[in-house]
Design an enzyme around this catalytic site. Sequence first.
Site, PDB file in Angstrom:
ATOM      1  CD  GLU A 170      -3.188  -1.042   2.013  1.00 46.94           C
ATOM      2  OE1 GLU A 170      -2.573  -0.303   3.106  1.00 46.94           O
ATOM      3  OE2 GLU A 170      -3.661  -2.159   2.196  1.00 46.94           O
ATOM      4  CD  GLU A 353      -3.409  -6.066   4.155  1.00 47.64           C
ATOM      5  OE1 GLU A 353      -4.743  -5.200   4.521  1.00 47.64           O
ATOM      6  OE2 GLU A 353      -2.474  -5.512   4.219  1.00 47.64           O
TER       7      GLU A 353
HETATM    8  O1  LGS Z   1      -4.004  -3.927   8.954  1.00 47.00           O
HETATM    9  C1  LGS Z   1      -3.704  -3.007   8.085  1.00 47.00           C
HETATM   10  C2  LGS Z   1      -5.780  -3.502   7.748  1.00 47.00           C
HETATM   11  C3  LGS Z   1      -6.653  -3.628   7.943  1.00 47.00           C
HETATM   12  O2  LGS Z   1      -7.592  -2.919   7.341  1.00 47.00           O
HETATM   13  C4  LGS Z   1      -3.152  -2.967   7.026  1.00 47.00           C
HETATM   14  O3  LGS Z   1      -1.624  -2.847   8.307  1.00 47.00           O
HETATM   15  C5  LGS Z   1      -3.353  -2.257   6.478  1.00 47.00           C
HETATM   16  O4  LGS Z   1      -2.278  -2.989   4.808  1.00 47.00           O
HETATM   17  C6  LGS Z   1      -4.168  -2.400   5.262  1.00 47.00           C
HETATM   18  O5  LGS Z   1      -4.729  -0.779   4.888  1.00 47.00           O
HETATM   19  N1  LGS Z   1      -5.885  -2.727   6.297  1.00 47.00           N
HETATM   20  C7  LGS Z   1      -7.338  -1.641   6.209  1.00 47.00           C
HETATM   21  N2  LGS Z   1      -7.039  -1.599   5.391  1.00 47.00           N
HETATM   22  C8  LGS Z   1      -8.248  -0.930   5.190  1.00 47.00           C
HETATM   23  C9  LGS Z   1      -9.206  -0.581   6.427  1.00 47.00           C
HETATM   24  C10 LGS Z   1     -10.952   0.059   6.957  1.00 47.00           C
HETATM   25  C11 LGS Z   1     -11.931  -0.501   6.992  1.00 47.00           C
HETATM   26  C12 LGS Z   1     -13.519   0.035   6.789  1.00 47.00           C
HETATM   27  C13 LGS Z   1     -13.699  -0.554   5.505  1.00 47.00           C
HETATM   28  C14 LGS Z   1     -15.386   0.222   5.344  1.00 47.00           C
HETATM   29  C15 LGS Z   1     -16.148  -0.360   4.185  1.00 47.00           C
END
Ligand code: LGS
Length: 449
Positions: A170, A353
């Site tokens: 990312e 992911e």
């Molecule tokens: O832990 C991170 C995860 C969790 O959610 C990880 O290190 C990253 O690479 C990544 O960005 N991650 C992540 N991103 C988006 C979270 C949005 C959750 C809500 C979505 C609502 C529809």
Amino acid sequence: MAAGKHPLGVRDDFVWGASTSAYQIEGAAFEDGRGPSIWDIHSRTQGRTANGDTGDIACDHYHRWPEDAALLKKLGVGAYRFSVSWPRVLPRGRGAVNDKGMDFYDRLIDGVLDSGIQPWLCLYHWDLPQRLHELGGWTNRDVAGWFADYATLIATRFGDRVKHFATFNEPNVCTLFGYGMTWCAPAAEDRVAYLKASHHLNLAHGAGVDVLRGLVKDVSIGCIYNLQPVHPADETVAADHEAAAKLDAHWNRVYADPHILGHYPNVVVEDYEPYMQAGDLARICRPMDWVGMNHYGPIWTKAAPGSQMGFAWADVKVADAHPEIGWEIFPEAFTEQLLETSARYKLPVYITENGCGRNDDQEIADADGYVDDFYRITYLKLYTAAMKAAIDKGADVRGYFIWSLLDNFEWGSGYGNRFGIIRVDFPTGKRTPKKSFAWYADAIKGVLG
Ligand code: LGS
């Protein structure tokens, strides 16, 4: 394309995996010679993380990795995606190598392979050595060379056993949130710093690809992008449309387009011109084997004229929250994004992911630490069905990695948001597979309960 027998319509050689990252799980932040990263500093800065949480201990994976490798084996995945902590192996970012740090990854890689699982190694999941930050970090063009040297170290030592490498996780999040805004380290909030950082990261990517290609036999190289549709908060406001167009370019294309297609998106190309040198696009655009796609859900944005970037996140409720999940979820957007990514870049796509986060106070464990996370299972069913829909329509999807193996340090949310299919009791570190662990193990086998 080989037609698979799996009910999700995936290929016979489809890769089922689980993902983690170094700072989020390792802990041992001050052990065995590891140097500080920008996240050690950021998490110690007042107000940057929930409860002032840090990754100092996290899941203590540095010590407990054999247990985690055994859990991966029990899960039945074919691949494990993790990241190397740059400051653990190069405490000052360059120069002297920390042998104890290298030995840790040696043990981990061997342990994962012994469990019959392929290691997928990501070079950078946001933890820049603090020493390099003090030299300008991603805003210093020299960072591309520093990254290439780090990639050389990793490829030389582990390339005999690791064949799947990602340069970055990312790039949009760590540069836009880290330099344009304040949600990630180093929270610079400076538009020029962001533009430089993103361009230099792209140069580092190209240099890293060349290093890996040159040093690792039979290597398979990708980069992992966070790709989500971007919408204007208010359809009737022209400034919101402009904001959405800009954010869409910065979020979804400023990295993958130059990496794979060899150019910046039209809408932002002028922004980058002051920082470009002759030959840069050729340095950035190096042959890749696959695209990694992280996806959670769409983004809404609104104009924010006083801010550094000119746009801001908007909280728009376009659908009722899914009753079981408590979020609005948009599996159709996942289907569309997979189709678009596959068609635009014409490379195999690995979903690197996807998963469901739940606030700590809503994720209730029983006395034994077991969590009946039926809502996560609902989410995973809907999203894997959306993946099937994309495959059925022709998207070249080759793998799915769940985020995440373990509950972990969720950046600004600290330990307050749990994404794991294994519960981690903080701070004892006790691991207990959740109901979703069993669901995913079955899904891998083709049993979709
Ligand atoms: O832990 C991170 C995860 C969790 O959610 C990880 O290190 C990253 O690479 C990544 O960005 N991650 C992540 N991103 C988006 C979270 C949005 C959750 C809500 C979505 C609502 C529809």
